[in-house]
Design a protein around this motif. Sequence first.
Motif, PDB file in Angstrom:
ATOM      1  N   LEU A   7       0.823  -1.204   0.000  1.00  0.00           N
ATOM      2  CA  LEU A   7       0.000   0.000   0.000  1.00  0.00           C
ATOM      3  C   LEU A   7       0.858   1.256   0.000  1.00  0.00           C
ATOM      4  N   GLY A   8       0.481   2.226  -0.842  1.00  0.00           N
ATOM      5  CA  GLY A   8       1.087   3.549  -0.842  1.00  0.00           C
ATOM      6  C   GLY A   8       0.083   4.562  -0.329  1.00  0.00           C
ATOM      7  N   ILE A   9       0.565   5.585   0.369  1.00  0.00           N
ATOM      8  CA  ILE A   9      -0.313   6.610   0.938  1.00  0.00           C
ATOM      9  C   ILE A   9       0.056   7.977   0.364  1.00  0.00           C
ATOM     10  N   GLY A  36       5.291   2.652   0.854  1.00  0.00           N
ATOM     11  CA  GLY A  36       5.744   3.899   0.244  1.00  0.00           C
ATOM     12  C   GLY A  36       4.724   4.990   0.469  1.00  0.00           C
ATOM     13  N   ALA A  37       5.171   6.252   0.406  1.00  0.00           N
ATOM     14  CA  ALA A  37       4.226   7.330   0.700  1.00  0.00           C
ATOM     15  C   ALA A  37       4.773   8.700   0.344  1.00  0.00           C
ATOM     16  N   VAL A  82      -1.457  -0.702  -4.618  1.00  0.00           N
ATOM     17  CA  VAL A  82      -2.614   0.181  -4.504  1.00  0.00           C
ATOM     18  C   VAL A  82      -2.219   1.429  -3.731  1.00  0.00           C
ATOM     19  N   CYS A  83      -2.731   2.577  -4.175  1.00  0.00           N
ATOM     20  CA  CYS A  83      -2.472   3.849  -3.500  1.00  0.00           C
ATOM     21  C   CYS A  83      -3.764   4.415  -2.928  1.00  0.00           C
ATOM     22  N   VAL A 106      -6.524   1.878  -6.950  1.00  0.00           N
ATOM     23  CA  VAL A 106      -6.702   3.157  -6.259  1.00  0.00           C
ATOM     24  C   VAL A 106      -7.822   3.067  -5.218  1.00  0.00           C
ATOM     25  N   ILE A 107      -7.540   3.622  -4.048  1.00  0.00           N
ATOM     26  CA  ILE A 107      -8.549   3.877  -3.015  1.00  0.00           C
ATOM     27  C   ILE A 107      -8.573   5.385  -2.836  1.00  0.00           C
TER      28      ILE A 107
END
Length: 378
Positions: A7-9, A36-37, A82-83, A106-107
């Motif tokens: 997950l990316g933020i 990652g973010a 997914v980001c 994507v979220i």
Amino acid sequence: MPKKIRLGILGGGGDSLIGVLHRVASFINDNYEIVGAVFNPNFEDNVNFAKEIDVPTNRIYKDFDTLVEEELKLPEDERIQVCSILTPNFLHFPMAKKLLENGFHVICEKPMTTTYEEAKILQETLAKAGTVFAVTHTYTGYPMVRQMREMIKAGELGKIHKVDARYYQGWINAIIHDKEKRSSVWRLDPKKAGISSCMGDIGVHAFNMVEFTTGLQVKSLLCDFNYMYDDNVMDVDGTVLIRMGKNVKGVIRASQVATGEENGLAIAIYGEKGAFRWEQEKPNFLYKMSDTEPVQIYKPGHAYNSELSLDGTKLPPGHPEGIFDAMANIYLGVARAIRGEKYNDGEFPTMLDGVRGLNFIEGTVASHKQGNIWVDLD
């Protein structure tokens, strides 16, 4: 056990409520790992925040474009899958579009974009990408909202007559009456928030709740806004009459100046056989009413509930669950979709919900500005 989804933020750093909500929700069912973010626009703050919440800093990027560029250099089994987009509204569209074009799931926080036209472009982009896209209308994740949806789908209320949804808050009172403050808050800046404050931020949740629970679509609406001051161009209060069919009508009420209100989302649905009432601040109680029987109260975790409701319940009856659990249910549904597993179409709001939301927001603004007239939705 499948490996955790990477997950990316984007956004959600510092003391952001949305940031905490999404991070905790992603952890609850053990399906995700933040790898990652870009939490903050300032890189130093970005790195410091990552250290604070114990996220490795080797994939904390200086900006969004760098994140995409560097992640695509990694092997497919290492890069972000997914980001979650948790930024102010005006960044949702460009970020979501670029992520989809580069194969990411994507979220996205709502509203999905700032214009209906952007939403339709994003819909076309998703069709080409073939990835998973979720819009976090969080309240659809509550077990009793899901129970209401499933019971209505099964015909428990018969033909729907009337819908009454409201979302009342009072937080903007401290800002709207001060000229300097109301000129500096991003939610009252159309360049950052879009064309609507109240209806775009919370009214759209009530709209989504109406369509999610009833399975019906709003076909036309009439809206009356209150801006409070002539120099404020963003609505802070509004009432919307809705038509969902010839004899299916209702009202959506939203306010950010409802003094003393906290997070007052509530919905009542009236049908020929009975009615449902649910309130977000008392989420574990679903009331079923009729003209001939005593009021029935449904609560989470009991065997009498639907499979969808029980799937979103983590604790035995009598143990309260709340907003983190509701958001976690959305993340759980997205995880199943990403993995290609079977899931109920009520597990998470989709791109279509995002498009419908923007259609609603622009419809309310058009209705008010044209003299409070009826406006058709697509």
